[in-house]
Design a protein around this motif. Structure first.
Motif, mmCIF file in Angstrom:
data_model
loop_
_atom_site.group_PDB
_atom_site.id
_atom_site.type_symbol
_atom_site.label_atom_id
_atom_site.label_comp_id
_atom_site.label_asym_id
_atom_site.label_seq_id
_atom_site.Cartn_x
_atom_site.Cartn_y
_atom_site.Cartn_z
ATOM 1 N N ASP A 1 0.905 -1.033 0.098
ATOM 2 C CA ASP A 1 0.134 0.113 -0.069
ATOM 3 C C ASP A 1 1.011 1.137 -0.209
ATOM 4 O O ASP A 1 2.036 1.385 0.921
ATOM 5 C CB ASP A 1 -0.935 -0.033 1.108
ATOM 6 N N ILE A 2 0.595 2.089 -0.965
ATOM 7 C CA ILE A 2 1.602 3.414 -1.211
ATOM 8 C C ILE A 2 1.560 4.243 0.186
ATOM 9 O O ILE A 2 2.241 4.833 0.517
ATOM 10 C CB ILE A 2 0.897 4.169 -2.265
ATOM 11 N N LYS A 3 0.574 4.130 1.161
ATOM 12 C CA LYS A 3 0.535 4.752 2.278
ATOM 13 C C LYS A 3 1.883 4.203 3.045
ATOM 14 O O LYS A 3 1.915 4.836 4.221
ATOM 15 C CB LYS A 3 -0.763 4.472 2.992
ATOM 16 N N ASP A 4 2.175 3.098 3.068
ATOM 17 C CA ASP A 4 3.362 2.612 3.901
ATOM 18 C C ASP A 4 4.574 3.320 3.455
ATOM 19 O O ASP A 4 5.621 2.606 4.084
ATOM 20 C CB ASP A 4 3.161 1.275 4.043
ATOM 21 N N LEU A 5 4.690 3.895 2.232
ATOM 22 C CA LEU A 5 5.852 4.183 1.483
ATOM 23 C C LEU A 5 6.594 5.430 2.495
ATOM 24 O O LEU A 5 5.748 6.431 2.425
ATOM 25 C CB LEU A 5 5.767 4.633 0.267
#
Ligand code: ADP
Length: 596
Positions: A219-223
């Protein structure tokens, strides 16, 4: 007697060698520079207690000469190596074992050394001021390969210039923060294509090594990133051995960029994750990262694990033997790795400044997926030479021996050519002879037959291999029986105990019973070119085909030999490589033709 002590015979032979001292003209010495590269693995390496073991303690060398056996000729002195605090202890121990002396600032002239081996790179002034009898273990400009962001940039450029299929071996990579928008676009494009399925990415700091600061996310939120990072497609279908992920550490020595000369080491390491691969838990570094610096501190490190056993490393020959036992075409895999190495080094070769008397030992990290496609993860500067386990012992010690042998056998041959051309042998080369002399005598000639027997296999074209070995007298001396024996033992061991679990493979290549990875390129070299390493028609310095376990992979034929002299003709070299690849993996050529 342990392996590392000279026999009486060897010792007396050794003492017969003529010795010449290193240069003595004084010059000011500059201190080491910080490493300055993310993938300099050795920088903070704690030396394990392994090194305390007797086998690794420097052996006391016997004096070279007694008054009565001093031969006529020059005053005899051992070769001298110079180190700093970062130099791996293993390097020092090998050099002492080979009869070298450690440079002593207090007692010796500032230029009285032959080899300076350190973890960090050298200043350009140190390169410029190098003396003919000296060597440095780094080449300027190589961090262009060993920083993850630079590597990605160069390979992207090559992809643009020479086509995607050839340079398809690096996972799709974005450099952060510069490529953030491009990454976001690709992330959502892929999400759209995959629908409910997950896509996987890995984010790695450009300047760190040993698995530090890495996150894997879906999930891009975890980048998260706060500096220069690379975000890369996570290879989520790795080849699993007993359900454990692994990657290969391949050693490559570039002995010169101008002309480009690349050797691959035919032994290496396979590094395992110590917990079973599981995409439902991306936070578990023990399942997703194969760095031994991470896995050796995990609870499962000591456990006997399915197929891989105890610890987290195998030798490369054990791994190939394992693949062979399941009918995997490891020759094809090895060839792909060889091509990948050449293509990678080519990406920076034209822009590397010229520097004499230096070499670079790289550690290529390669992940194999379940279609048997090798992926380049990164290239390490000063690959770790510490010793944690038996696989390290059998690989790294020999690797250093063979590196020294490679550098000095080349020097020795150059001296012969200089002599033949009427030049006076330089001091450096006379010194090279000293180190070789010990090996030549102690090892005696390694026959072609024993080299063939080493694999316990037959060859399609044994005569070509024999020719390859005969063609250059140095090859007789290039291998150390001790090392060869242990490799043989390794292969025997691994064939005696066939693994009980099949590797998890989707793609299966046809059986190739005639495999010996390292011979493949020698065969192609001898078969397709008129290069004679001993009799160059144009007096150019033609590199040796082999030194110890190092095998020349570039230049690989007459055309590439020509295209790497007087400037590097990359386009011509790529054409030759493409031809070779089409011949060696015809199914890939077919696929490419269909795609077009
Ligand atoms: P480091 O310099 O920190 O060791 P690497 O690029 O070698 O960084 O990555 C560390 C480990 O992470 C690798 O040994 C491998 O196990 C895993 N890894 C790195 N990149 C990928 C990738 N693109 N896909 C799958 N695994 C990867």
């Amino acid at each position: 007697m342990d392996n590392f002590t000279l026999t009486h015979e060897e010792d007396s032979l050794f003492r017969d060698e003529t010795r010449v001292t290193a240069g003595s003209a004084a010059r000011s010495r500059e201190g080491p520079r910080p490493c300055g590269t993310s993938t300099c693995e050795h920088a903070e390496e704690a030396l394990s207690s392994f090194l305390q073991h007797k086998a690794f303690a420097p052996q006391k060398r016997k004096p070279y000469f007694m008054a009565e056996d001093k031969p006529p000729g020059p005053i005899l002195k051992p070769l001298v190596f110079r180190v700093d605090d970062s130099t791996p202890k293993m390097v020092q121990s090998v050099l002492l074992e080979r009869g070298w002396d450690k440079f002593d600032e207090g007692e010796q002239n500032v230029e009285d050394w032959n080899l300076y081996w350190r973890t960090s790179s050298f200043r350009m002034t140190e390169h410029v001021n190098i003396k003919p009898w000296q060597h440095l273990n780094h080449h300027p400009g190589t961090t262009e390969l060993t920083r993850k962001d630079h590597l990605a940039k160069h390979l992207k450029h090559m992809k643009k210039m020479y086509g995607t299929p050839l340079y398809e071996f690096i996972p799709l990579t974005f450099i952060m923060p510069k490529d953030y928008n491009k990454f976001v676009a690709e992330y959502f494009r892929e999400k759209h294509v995959l629908g409910a399925k997950h896509s996987y990415w890995i984010c790695k700091p450009a300047e760190l090594s040993r698995g530090r600061g890495i996150i894997i996310f879906s999930d891009i939120k975890d980048l998260i990133f706060d500096d220069t990072y690379v975000v890369q497609k996570y290879i989520c279908n790795p080849l699993l051995v007993g359900r454990y992920k692994c990657d290969l550490r391949i050693y490559v020595c570039v002995t010169g960029f101008k002309p480009l000369t690349i050797y691959i080491y035919q032994e290496g390491l396979v590094r395992f994750a110590t917990e079973k691969f599981d995409l439902s838990n991306l936070q578990n570094n023990y399942a997703h990262l194969t760095n031994s610096s991470i896995n050796k501190s995990g609870l499962s490190y000591e456990k006997i694990k399915e197929v891989i056993g105890h610890g987290c490393k195998w030798t490369l020959s054990r791994f190939f033997s394992y693949l062979r036992s399941w009918d995997v075409d490891d020759l094809l895999l090895w060839r792909k790795i060889n091509h990948m190495v050449i293509l990678t080094v080519l990406a920076i070769a034209p822009s590397v400044p010229f520097a004499a008397n230096c070499f670079e030992l790289f550690g290529f990290d390669i992940l194999i997926d379940d279609n048997l496609k090798p992926w380049l993860l990164e290239v390490n500067f000063s690959p770790a030479l510490s010793v944690d386990c038996s696989a390290d012992v059998s690989v790294k010690r020999k690797l250093i021996h063979d590196t020294i042998e490679l550098i000095y056998s080349q020097g020795l041959r150059n001296e012969r050519m200089e002599c033949r051309d009427g030049a006076k042998g330089s001091r450096s080369v006379s010194l090279a002879k000293l180190d070789m002399g010990r090996l030549n005598k102690a090892c005696s000639a390694l026959s072609c037959e024993s080299l063939l027997q080493l694999t316990g296999r037959t060859f399609k074209d044994e005569s070509a291999v024999k020719k390859a070995i005969k063609i250059c007298p140095e090859n007789k001396h290039a291998s150390q029986p001790r090392e060869m024996t242990s490799r043989k033992k390794d292969l025997l061991l691994s064939t005696k105990e066939p693994p009980k679990t099949k590797p998890k493979l989707k793609g299966r290549h046809s059986t190739h019973k005639t495999l010996i990875p390292f011979m493949s390129l020698i065969q192609s070299c001898v078969g397709k070119t008129s290069i004679s390493p001993c009799l160059p028609s144009d007096n150019s310095k033609v590199p040796d085909l082999q030194a110890g376990n190092f095998v020349l992979i570039f230049p690989f034929n007459e055309a590439t030999f020509g295209a790497s002299r007087n400037g590097l003709n990359v386009r011509r070299i790529i054409q030759e490589l493409q031809k070779l690849m089409n011949k060696q993996h015809p199914h890939m050529a077919e696929k490419e033709a269909k795609r077009r």
